[in-house]
Scaffold this active site. Structure first.
Site, short mmCIF file in Angstrom:
data_model
loop_
_atom_site.label_atom_id
_atom_site.label_comp_id
_atom_site.label_asym_id
_atom_site.label_seq_id
_atom_site.Cartn_x
_atom_site.Cartn_y
_atom_site.Cartn_z
N HIS F 20 0.84 -1.21 0.00
CA HIS F 20 0.00 0.00 0.00
C HIS F 20 0.87 1.26 0.00
CE1 HIS F 20 -2.99 -2.67 2.43
NE2 HIS F 20 -3.44 -2.60 1.18
N LYS F 44 -18.59 -5.97 10.44
CA LYS F 44 -17.50 -6.92 10.21
C LYS F 44 -16.40 -6.75 11.23
CE LYS F 44 -17.64 -7.92 5.27
NZ LYS F 44 -17.07 -7.47 4.00
N ARG F 93 -1.98 -6.52 -8.03
CA ARG F 93 -0.91 -7.47 -7.75
C ARG F 93 -0.96 -8.67 -8.69
NH1 ARG F 93 -0.66 -10.49 -3.89
NH2 ARG F 93 -2.92 -10.57 -3.79
N SER F 131 -2.76 -8.08 3.21
CA SER F 131 -3.09 -7.86 4.62
C SER F 131 -3.48 -9.17 5.30
CB SER F 131 -4.22 -6.83 4.74
OG SER F 131 -3.77 -5.56 4.31
#
Lengths: 156, 156, 156, 156, 156, 156
Positions: F20, F44, F93, F131
């Site tokens: 990032h 969440k 990516r 992540s």
């Protein structure tokens, strides 16, 4: 009274493989007639001649009355119109197949929206067979008996 | 007493890249001998000559006693049999690599089920290096020092 | 004198499939010992209990002296260090497998560069079998005999 | 005399999208009857209730006499047998769709080889529409009129 | 005071498509100038001549003062330096595009880290249009009006 | 006089990674302001709290005056309108990233055609960092110093 359902299965079939054979057989219950159409391009060299490729297909499918073999030049959708086919039949093996076929099918829809492309998945056991690989093994004298239809395995 | 483990690392190596070099080095702990085998096809033009490609490989791996360089024609599995290799070694970079390698490996299994193809992943830092791109940059006078093994960077 | 080559084959094996079984058998010539390691995560519910999954693996591989079954918590690379394994063994089926495995393997290299991940391709005939699909069919009372190792097909 | 061709179009339809609608309409010339079958899983929470999802489908397809709406539990192939369907119909949007559908279809063939899965490509303009995205936009109060069938756009 | 932002949009444009046209228009708010750069390779035969391809681009973009058309030989990054461009602009259509573009972009970064490649996604409706397919339809006398920019549709 | 170019870089940043960080820094020459926007979803559960995630971002980018950190609920395009951003910035990516991002971006265009999504490719060396993987290694006590920005490596 329903319309006769005709599908064109286009390709260069250089040569026909067990994968092609299985797709046609599995598609038979869907259509009233399947026309296997060899796309002929006089500028491109092929490994097997047009006559050989046609004969291999004829031997492979001679026992199936609803299957015809044809040769065409030009756009697949134009050939479909000439033979009154409403469907194009294609097999899908892999992700790269899928992206290639997707482009072709979307452009065919743009050209003739009334012709629908129908996809079947290649059988797992034939999933790694491509005409390119068959030619490569054949050229180097390797054994391709397990890769091509039984009907032509002895003469190819 | 265990059998000597021999792997063939086939390719055209036109030219060998830092990616190839890293795969061979990382595979050394797995095998007793790695034979880097340049597939020779007299009909296909290459950018570097067969002699140059062989010399680049020799300079790159000369300090590694368990690595040999060879040239072969024909099918990879037939070459494996001739040199008693039980394994084929391949590097994987990308999704398109994977689909291509999968087809080749499955057909090699069909031809010689006793030969196993073993894959290592290319190092991230070499992930975008292909021989095609190296040739393209070289042809246009760009700097390829970071793309080929240090041992040949000054002479290529 | 060469080092003993030990590979860890990690997974949740919920349950072990014919695909897993084939990868282990085909990898045996590469390694002196393969440790099948069930990754245990006390927070995640599994379809088969840890005990069941371990027993399925033991029945499947009991006749192979070079195969061991283990349970581990935590990072795969940490388990590898504890059991002195220099290799992680993984099977590759599909493009999405490949991308997932690539991320895991590259991070494992970052954590422990001395541990190499070795990939074999899943057999074509087992290419569509995943533990998820096996569980889904099992849950709905479907027949999974062709999807799991013969050794456990009658009791699962 | 030919058999009546029946296809099952299974899914959770949470909710039905313009993409689903287009696939069914384009598949109509291939089949004599298409049964849109909502897979019901009492353990999984859905965004729209089973009743809502069924009503959305009924409103979307009420004018098409060859289309039926049904609800089923269990394996898709078992439902196909119950309703005498010889075909499963699926739409393909993307590479990840393809890999997912391929696994499902190959396992369905393993379970019931006589049932063939037939794929059509999603229309380009609906290529980015998924039920997941529709729900996400709906939940945040965004406008989903362009994403769902016109017949239900005003009430959803 | 900020620097003038210049992007190079390189390609062979054989011929320019509606997809190319849309990418350039959508990228205009990002840059002060976009140079559409036809990569010229004297060894490769093209379907449309260099002059035709240039004229098609000029007609397509003549009304946009911030768009220039140029021809270059050699590496794209070298051309960028000559015209003081800090950015390369590329459109992404598909997964295979993505892998190809990724390799090119990573190597360009290796050669000139100060030049950034910026990607926009092709519009969905143009997602299946490639210059290769346009040429193929054109060669066979098919209608390509919906595939190329309106400004050149009547003359191509 | 040109408009101020504002980009929103949305994500959950649980936690921010070196990938990032690199995307934001490389995108700075393209935009006058980049707003890093943490998408907040009260339903969440996250690994790091909203406060922690915000603080990690602030420490990482505190020295860059053109970078702001924000929190938002709801649709990304609605947040863009509120902060007058004309662009959404995303890193790519992998192939699976690409397909996911493509769907999101196409739907955002449908909702607000005036907002353009701009993609940069992740640096090769950060290509395997997600992540999810960072959290997994962190949870098991592994070392994530090489995976997160230097500014937060000591405290995370």
């Amino acid at each position: 009274m329903s319309t006769i359902k005709i599908a064109v299965f286009p390709g260069s079939f250089d040569p026909v493989t067990k994968g092609h054979e299985a797709i046609v057989k599995r598609a038979l219950p869907l259509f009233d007639k399947i026309i296997i159409a060899i796309g002929h391009n006089s500028q491109k060299d092929k490994y097997f001649s047009l006559e050989q490729r046609k004969r291999f297909l004829e031997k492979t499918f001679s026992h199936l009355p609803n299957v015809e073999i044809a040769i065409f030049e030009g756009l697949t959708v134009d050939f479909c119109k000439r033979v009154s086919a409403q469907f194009i039949l294609r097999g899908l093996r892999s992700v790269s197949d899928f992206e290639f076929e997707k482009n072709i099918a979307q452009n065919n829809r743009m050209l003739k929206p009334e012709i629908e492309t129908v996809f079947l998945l290649t059988d797992l056991e034939y999933n790694a067979i491509t005409s390119t690989i068959v030619r490569d093994i054949h050229k180097h004298g390797g054994d391709i008996k397990k890769l091509v239809p039984d009907a032509i395995a002895s003469e190819i």
